[in-house]
Enzyme design. Structure first.
Site, short mmCIF file in Angstrom:
data_model
loop_
_atom_site.label_atom_id
_atom_site.label_comp_id
_atom_site.label_asym_id
_atom_site.label_seq_id
_atom_site.Cartn_x
_atom_site.Cartn_y
_atom_site.Cartn_z
CE LYS A 124 -4.10 -1.94 2.21
NZ LYS A 124 -4.94 -1.91 3.42
CE LYS A 205 -8.02 -11.60 -4.77
NZ LYS A 205 -7.35 -11.69 -3.46
CE LYS A 208 -12.60 -2.89 -2.55
NZ LYS A 208 -13.32 -3.32 -1.36
#
Ligand code: TRP
Length: 338
Positions: A124, A205, A208
């Site tokens: 992140k 995968k 979103k």
């Protein structure tokens, strides 16, 4: 913990299960089938506590109005999926202040080196411009979430393994420094947690962050959803076989159909000769799964008072347990009683 039935006879103690989900982005089919449907398995025979972790969402910069809307939307969606507040505890993390309070004690128990080794932090922080202190100490707050409830099991995806391990380490260290305070939890990866891939790029995968024709959102218009399945990528050898490696597109459809209907993907493969029929049936099964969820969601979305009532009830139930645990930790660590 012992539970007493209405007849006041002791009944079997139910193991506590805790899990959390961040209110970030739209919920998609991968979240639903991979993470949330497994939560339903614990409603009958466990004491399940589920949490919308809005404090964790703050670790990356967020628009305030959007955070607020998404938190409520996610809570409503969870209820719509069947996370019934009457049968479990469902609440919003920031409504129970002991999460932030215990997080500080967790931060002072975990080391800088341990936090530096978290791969989720590395991923992140590589991707964001502003790296907050909260992003770094994220696992301490997650440990507080879990440990406040004397949790036995934490059903989460494999990507959370490191966070559960550090929670166990923190609990053990705290117990050995300050005396028995916390239950050391286990990690549980649901046995049937489906891995849902992107319909257009089945080697990735479903996600979103990638607003694409390959992502199916739980609240998408159902006609659009059906179309996305009909346009899903397969392959050119026209044989329905369950082979994740060599036939990722077809295997993904079989996995989704299997997760939506409760059947094994291998067994489903034998029923189909053509891709067209497989796509139609998968689209139908997903639409049938989402239709009642959307209907219940729309009801709740139109009745914010009911959502508030349910979340207050959840926070109250959660706080009863959280307050007792925090009090034990406060005392053991040597903070003077207020
Ligand atoms: N870190 C988890 C995730 O990104 C969310 C989470 C926060 C969580 N607190 C938790 C999961 C406690 C399980 C238990 O998915």
């Amino acid at each position: 913990m012992r539970r007493w039935g209405p007849t006041r006879l002791p009944c079997r103690a139910m193991a506590r299960v805790f899990s959390g989900i961040q209110p970030s982005g739209d919920l998609h089919l991968g979240n639903l089938l991979g993470a949330l449907v497994p939560w339903l398995d614990y409603l009958e025979e466990h004491d399940a506590v589920y949490c919308v972790v809005d404090l964790h969402a703050l670790t990356l910069p967020k628009d305030p109005a959007e955070l607020q809307a998404r938190t409520l939307e996610l809570a409503q969606l969870l209820i719509a999926i069947g996370i019934d507040p009457e049968r479990c505890t469902l609440f919003v993390q920031s409504h129970v202040p002991q999460h932030s309070q215990l997080a500080w004690l967790m931060e002072c128990t975990v080391s800088f080196g341990e936090l530096s080794r978290m791969t989720a932090f590395k991923d992140k922080s590589d991707r964001s411009e502003f790296i907050s202190g909260g992003l770094f100490t994220y696992p301490a707050l997650q440990a507080a979430d879990i440990l406040l409830y004397n949790t036995a099991m934490v059903p989460v995806g494999d990507d959370q393994r490191q966070h559960i391990e550090i929670t166990r380490d923190i609990a053990e260290r705290f117990n050995s420094r300050y005396g028995e305070t916390f239950v050391v939890p286990e990690h549980v990866i649901g046995p049937v947690a489906a891995r849902v891939m992107d319909l257009k790029r089945p080697e990735r995968k479903m996600s979103k962050s990638e607003e694409s024709a390959g992502t199916v959102l739980v609240l998408d218009d159902l006609a659009v959803t059906a179309k996305k399945f009909k346009r899903a990528v397969t392959d050119s050898d026209n044989e329905v076989r369950y082979d994740r490696e060599n036939k990722p597109g077809v295997a993904n459809l079989l996995d989704i159909l299997g997760a939506a209907t409760g059947e094994a993907p291998e067994a489903l493969a034998a029923k189909y000769e053509q891709y067209g029929a497989l796509k139609v049936d998968t689209a139908d099964a997903v639409v049938a799964l989402l239709e009642p969820i959307q209907a219940r969601y729309n009801e709740l979305a139109q009745d914010p008072g009911e959502t508030t009532r349910l979340l207050r009830l959840g926070a109250q139930k959660a706080q009863e347990v959280a307050a007792a645990t925090y009090e034990r930790a406060r005392k053991n660590v040597g903070l003077v009683a207020p």
